[in-house]
Structures are given as structure tokens and as C-alpha cells.
Design a protein around this motif. Structure first.
Motif, PDB file in Angstrom:
ATOM      1  N   CYS A   1      -1.274   3.917   4.731  1.00 46.67           N
ATOM      2  CA  CYS A   1      -0.876   3.275   5.989  1.00 46.67           C
ATOM      3  C   CYS A   1      -0.834   4.280   7.128  1.00 46.67           C
ATOM      4  CB  CYS A   1       0.478   2.598   5.817  1.00 46.67           C
ATOM      5  SG  CYS A   1       0.416   1.111   4.807  1.00 46.67           S
ATOM      6  N   PHE A   2      -0.427   5.502   6.829  1.00 39.88           N
ATOM      7  CA  PHE A   2      -0.436   6.553   7.845  1.00 39.88           C
ATOM      8  C   PHE A   2      -1.854   6.792   8.343  1.00 39.88           C
ATOM      9  CE2 PHE A   2      -0.709  11.129   8.915  1.00 39.88           C
ATOM     10  CZ  PHE A   2       0.210  11.174   9.948  1.00 39.88           C
ATOM     11  N   TYR A   3      -2.830   6.788   7.409  1.00 40.81           N
ATOM     12  CA  TYR A   3      -4.230   6.963   7.799  1.00 40.81           C
ATOM     13  C   TYR A   3      -4.704   5.821   8.693  1.00 40.81           C
ATOM     14  CZ  TYR A   3      -4.562  10.496   4.084  1.00 40.81           C
ATOM     15  OH  TYR A   3      -4.386  11.607   3.303  1.00 40.81           O
ATOM     16  N   LEU A   4      -4.126   4.634   8.515  1.00 37.84           N
ATOM     17  CA  LEU A   4      -4.522   3.493   9.337  1.00 37.84           C
ATOM     18  C   LEU A   4      -3.820   3.489  10.690  1.00 37.84           C
ATOM     19  CD1 LEU A   4      -4.437   0.689   6.610  1.00 37.84           C
ATOM     20  CD2 LEU A   4      -6.470   1.721   7.618  1.00 37.84           C
TER      21      LEU A   4
ATOM     22  N   VAL B   1     -12.307   4.865   6.548  1.00 34.77           N
ATOM     23  CA  VAL B   1     -12.414   5.049   5.092  1.00 34.77           C
ATOM     24  C   VAL B   1     -11.208   4.417   4.399  1.00 34.77           C
ATOM     25  CG1 VAL B   1     -12.426   6.751   3.241  1.00 34.77           C
ATOM     26  CG2 VAL B   1     -13.845   7.111   5.260  1.00 34.77           C
ATOM     27  N   ALA B   2     -10.005   4.651   4.966  1.00 34.38           N
ATOM     28  CA  ALA B   2      -8.798   4.068   4.370  1.00 34.38           C
ATOM     29  C   ALA B   2      -8.847   2.547   4.399  1.00 34.38           C
ATOM     30  CB  ALA B   2      -7.559   4.574   5.107  1.00 34.38           C
TER      31      ALA B   2
ATOM     32  N   TRP C   1      -9.322  11.264  13.277  1.00 33.95           N
ATOM     33  CA  TRP C   1      -8.600  10.192  12.620  1.00 33.95           C
ATOM     34  C   TRP C   1      -9.363   8.885  12.542  1.00 33.95           C
ATOM     35  CZ3 TRP C   1      -4.898  10.884   9.421  1.00 33.95           C
ATOM     36  CH2 TRP C   1      -4.017  11.966   9.569  1.00 33.95           C
ATOM     37  N   VAL C   2     -10.275   8.612  13.455  1.00 34.67           N
ATOM     38  CA  VAL C   2     -11.019   7.351  13.418  1.00 34.67           C
ATOM     39  C   VAL C   2     -11.813   7.206  12.123  1.00 34.67           C
ATOM     40  CG1 VAL C   2     -12.925   6.075  14.471  1.00 34.67           C
ATOM     41  CG2 VAL C   2     -11.067   6.930  15.901  1.00 34.67           C
TER      42      VAL C   2
ATOM     43  N   GLN D   1       0.846  -1.186   0.000  1.00 36.40           N
ATOM     44  CA  GLN D   1       0.000   0.000   0.000  1.00 36.40           C
ATOM     45  C   GLN D   1       0.886   1.243   0.000  1.00 36.40           C
ATOM     46  OE1 GLN D   1      -3.272  -0.228   2.974  1.00 36.40           O
ATOM     47  NE2 GLN D   1      -2.428  -2.244   3.480  1.00 36.40           N
ATOM     48  N   SER D   2       0.267   2.386  -0.179  1.00 36.53           N
ATOM     49  CA  SER D   2       1.017   3.632  -0.126  1.00 36.53           C
ATOM     50  C   SER D   2       1.310   3.992   1.330  1.00 36.53           C
ATOM     51  CB  SER D   2       0.238   4.765  -0.791  1.00 36.53           C
ATOM     52  OG  SER D   2      -0.925   5.083  -0.037  1.00 36.53           O
ATOM     53  N   MET D   3       2.369   4.736   1.543  1.00 36.92           N
ATOM     54  CA  MET D   3       2.694   5.207   2.886  1.00 36.92           C
ATOM     55  C   MET D   3       1.559   6.072   3.435  1.00 36.92           C
ATOM     56  SD  MET D   3       5.880   7.613   4.101  1.00 36.92           S
ATOM     57  CE  MET D   3       5.886   8.383   5.731  1.00 36.92           C
TER      58      MET D   3
END
Length: 404
Positions: free
Chosen positions: A167-170, A230-231, A224-225, A162-164
Motif C-alpha cells: 500500500c505504501f508503494y501505491l 508494478v505494485a 515511485w510511479v 494487502q501488506s502495508m
């Protein structure tokens, strides 16, 4: 050893990672991440770095000779957090790779971020005044935490294809949740109005920064949740790299660097731990009710024999004010003590039992007057506090020393 299958084949000529690999890893270099993930030795190098990070955090904070278990906390916390992160970012659909083999590689890289935590070893308490030392410690904590979140986002992206950014969003909701829980359980002094006492400069700084951090963390978590959800529903997956544990010579350079990160604290350890031992002795005596013994032990030493900015119990303005400062002052009416020791407890007595402190702690005028009559400092305290009103006294800045 476990073999993680993938359509992408590993390299045939595998050389052990070195110091340059580690440096590039800190800045998210893909090949460095994969090289460390494929080395069977990375887990053990990372474990040594975690030990070094634990020493950096605790060598001048805790009595490690009596409580060595403090050094196990980073291992347990990192193992649990990395496991949770992998559960969140892992590709569960059509992923043939064994979970625990993948977790071993992920944990190895999580532990390899530990050298960033060596910044916790900067002795701000010995370089700055108490209030600025509090700020410096908290800003260092925030800087290291953000760097590690960004780095693990890159690691997760390389692992999962996946894109960084995704993953940051997760990862951010998980990180914010951990921070929020930590802030809620972090012991801090009560705000001045609620506690009815005056806090020292360092305590006021700690309390204000804690309130700010808690507000920002809760607000960020609310943001962020949904972003993380969504991510999670819109995964954009690319090819996953092979994560085969390669056979190679031990990375002697990395092992030497990790061991050096542990040994660097050796010259400071005896002196720092001697201070922590004295602190622990006094704290235990005070909290067990042996106030006279604690005062006697403090009086046998100088302030420099104890950790910088340390102050013995009770912690005025905190949820737990054991032992009662009035009990301490009762002991001081009959027991001689070194001037610096008396100054510490007189400061606590003033901040906690005069002005609004007298009302919040239900101290009667008769009890206070009786105590002042028996204290050598009583006449000066009576003149100082009887000539101004309670409201004015509440506004007077508190004096140091500050609590750690």
C-alpha cells in the motif's frame, strides 16, 4: 446505515473507542484502526480534529474573522485526497463492499490523522529568528506529511487485506504527485541572480529549501510511479475485515479530546487575530494603491502590533512586486512616517533598486538621483552606494525584516 459485507464477522460486544484507541491508531495498531472504522461517530470526531488542525495552521497566519473560508480548505483537500487514495488502493476484483460506505470509513480514518497536524500550531516565528523559523516550519510539514503517509499506508493495508508495504508503494506516487504540484504553484522569491536583487536571510532560506524540495520531489516521482504501477499489477490479497457501522454510545472521551484541540487556541486567538487584522488592513491598502494610508496606519502602531517577521508589500525579489517600491519612496519624500516604518521601506528600496536591481528594473540614474535628493535618507544612501561597485553591492548580505 450502510452495511459492508465480509466473510469476517464483526465483534458482538462493541465498546466506543477512547483516547487509548486514538494513541494506538497513530502507531498503526490494527484493532484500533478497525475499532475507529466501525464506529459511526468517528467521522464527526475526525471533522472536529480537522477543524482544530485548520486553526493550528491559520490562527497566526490569516485573518480568519474576515476570511473564515481558510478553515474549509483542509476539509476539501482531505476529502479529495482520501477519495483519490481509495481509488488507487481499493480491491476492485470480487469486492462486495459498497464503495461509498467504504469511503465513509476511509475518510473517517483519514480525518483521524488530523491531530498530527496540530504541530503546525507551534509558533516558530515567535521562538526563532526568521531564517530558522522558515526551516522549522518546512521540516515540521515534512515530518507530519511522512507520518500521515505511513499511517494511511497501514490503514489501507488493513482495509484491503494487502501488506502495508504494498500500500505504501501505491500511496507514495499519489503523495509525491500532490507535493510536486504544490511546490510548483507555491509562491517563493526568485533566486538572486534571476531577480537582480538581494533577498533577506529568510527569503534565501525559503528559496533554497524550495529548490531542494522540488528537485527531490520530481526525482522521487519519477522513481515511485513505476514502483506503484508494478505494485498495482501484483496485488497480494488477504482476507478483508468487516466494516459494519456498530451501534454504541458516543465516544465522550474522544469528543472531549477533539473539542479541547479546538479550544486550546482560544487564549491565543484574540491577540493573534488582532495582529492579522492590522496586517490585512495594511496589505489591502498597499495593494489597492493607498500607499499613504497604509504608511499612516503602520506609523500609528509598533512592530509588536503586527505578526512576527511580517513585512508589508512590495515583496522584493518575488514574481509580484506590487506596488512599485519607487512609488512607495515617492510617498515617503513628502509624508512623515515612524522610524521603523521608514527602515522597512528603505531596506526594500536598497535591495530592489541598487546594484543589479537598478539594471533589472530599468531604473534610470536621473530618476534615482532625483528621489535621493528628496529623501531625508538620500545623502546617507548616496554615500553608502556610490563608494562601492555594483558587483560588490550585489554580494552584500541583505538585511531583515524577512517576509513570511
Amino acid at each position: 446505515m450502510p452495511h459492508i459485507q465480509s466473510d469476517v464477522q464483526p465483534s458482538t460486544n462493541f465498546s466506543p473507542p477512547g483516547a487509548a484507541t486514538l494513541l494506538l491508531f497513530f502507531f498503526g495498531d490494527r484493532e484500533s484502526i478497525l475499532k475507529l472504522a466501525r464506529s459511526r461517530h468517528t467521522l464527526w470526531v475526525g471533522a472536529i480534529f480537522v477543524l482544530a488542525a485548520g486553526l493550528a495552521r491559520e490562527y497566526d497566519q490569516e485573518d480568519l474573522l474576515r476570511s473564515p473560508w481558510y478553515l474549509l480548505i483542509p476539509f476539501a483537500a482531505s476529502a479529495a485526497l482520501s477519495f483519490l487514495l481509495l481509488l488507487v488502493v481499493r480491491r476492485w476484483r470480487n469486492d462486495p463492499r459498497p464503495f461509498f460506505a467504504e469511503y465513509r470509513a476511509f475518510l473517517s480514518l483519514f480525518w483521524m490523522t488530523a491531530p498530527l497536524a496540530l504541530l503546525y500550531g507551534i509558533p516558530y516565528e515567535r521562538l526563532l529568528d526568521p531564517a530558522n523559523a522558515v526551516s522549522a516550519n518546512l521540516w515540521t510539514l515534512a515530518f507530519v506529511a511522512l507520518w500521515r503517509v505511513l499511517l494511511m499506508s497501514r490503514v489501507a493495508g488493513v482495509f484491503t487485506g494487502q501488506s502495508m508495504r504494498r500500500c505504501f508503494y501505491l500511496i507514495m506516487p499519489v503523495a509525491e504527485g500532490v507535493v510536486t504540484i504544490g511546490l510548483m504553484y507555491m509562491p517563493v522569491p526568485l533566486i538572486q541572480f534571476m531577480g537582480g536583487v538581494q533577498l533577506s536571510d529568510a527569503e534565501r532560506r525559503l528559496s533554497s529549501l524550495h529548490q531542494l524540495a522540488t528537485f527531490v520531489s520530481v526525482a522521487s516521482l519519477i522513481l515511485w510511479v513505476p514502483i506503484g504501477l508494478v505494485a498495482l499489477m501484483k496485488l497480494a490479497l488477504g482476507p478483508q475485515p468487516a466494516l459494519v457501522l456498530e451501534k454504541s454510545a458516543p465516544p465522550r472521551g474522544l469528543f472531549a479530546l477533539a473539542i479541547a484541540a479546538v479550544l486550546i487556541w482560544t487564549p491565543f486567538f484574540p491577540a493573534m487575530q488582532k495582529q492579522q487584522r492590522l496586517r490585512t488592513d495594511v496589505d489591502r491598502k498597499m495593494l489597492s494603491g493607498d500607499i499613504a494610508g497604509a504608511i499612516a496606519e503602520m506609523s500609528e502602531h509598533q512592530p509588536k502590533d503586527f505578526p512576527p517577521n511580517w513585512s508589508p508589500p512590495p515583496r522584493i525579489g518575488w514574481a509580484d512586486e506590487s506596488p512599485d517600491i519607487v512609488r512607495v519612496m515617492e510617498v515617503l519624500t513628502t509624508q512623515p512616517a515612524a522610524p521603523w516604518v521608514r527602515a522597512i521601506f528603505i531596506d526594500k528600496f536598497e535591495r530592489g533598486r541598487f546594484g543589479m536591481g537598478r539594471i533589472f528594473h530599468h531604473v534610470s540614474s536621473e530618476e534615482l538621483d532625483s528621489l535621493l535628493d528628496r529623501l531625508p535618507e538620500g545623502p546617507a544612501l548616496r554615500v553608502k552606494h556610490d563608494e562601492i561597485g555594483d558587483f560588490q553591492r550585489m554580494q552584500t548580505p541583505a538585511t531583515e525584516p524577512a517576509l513570511r
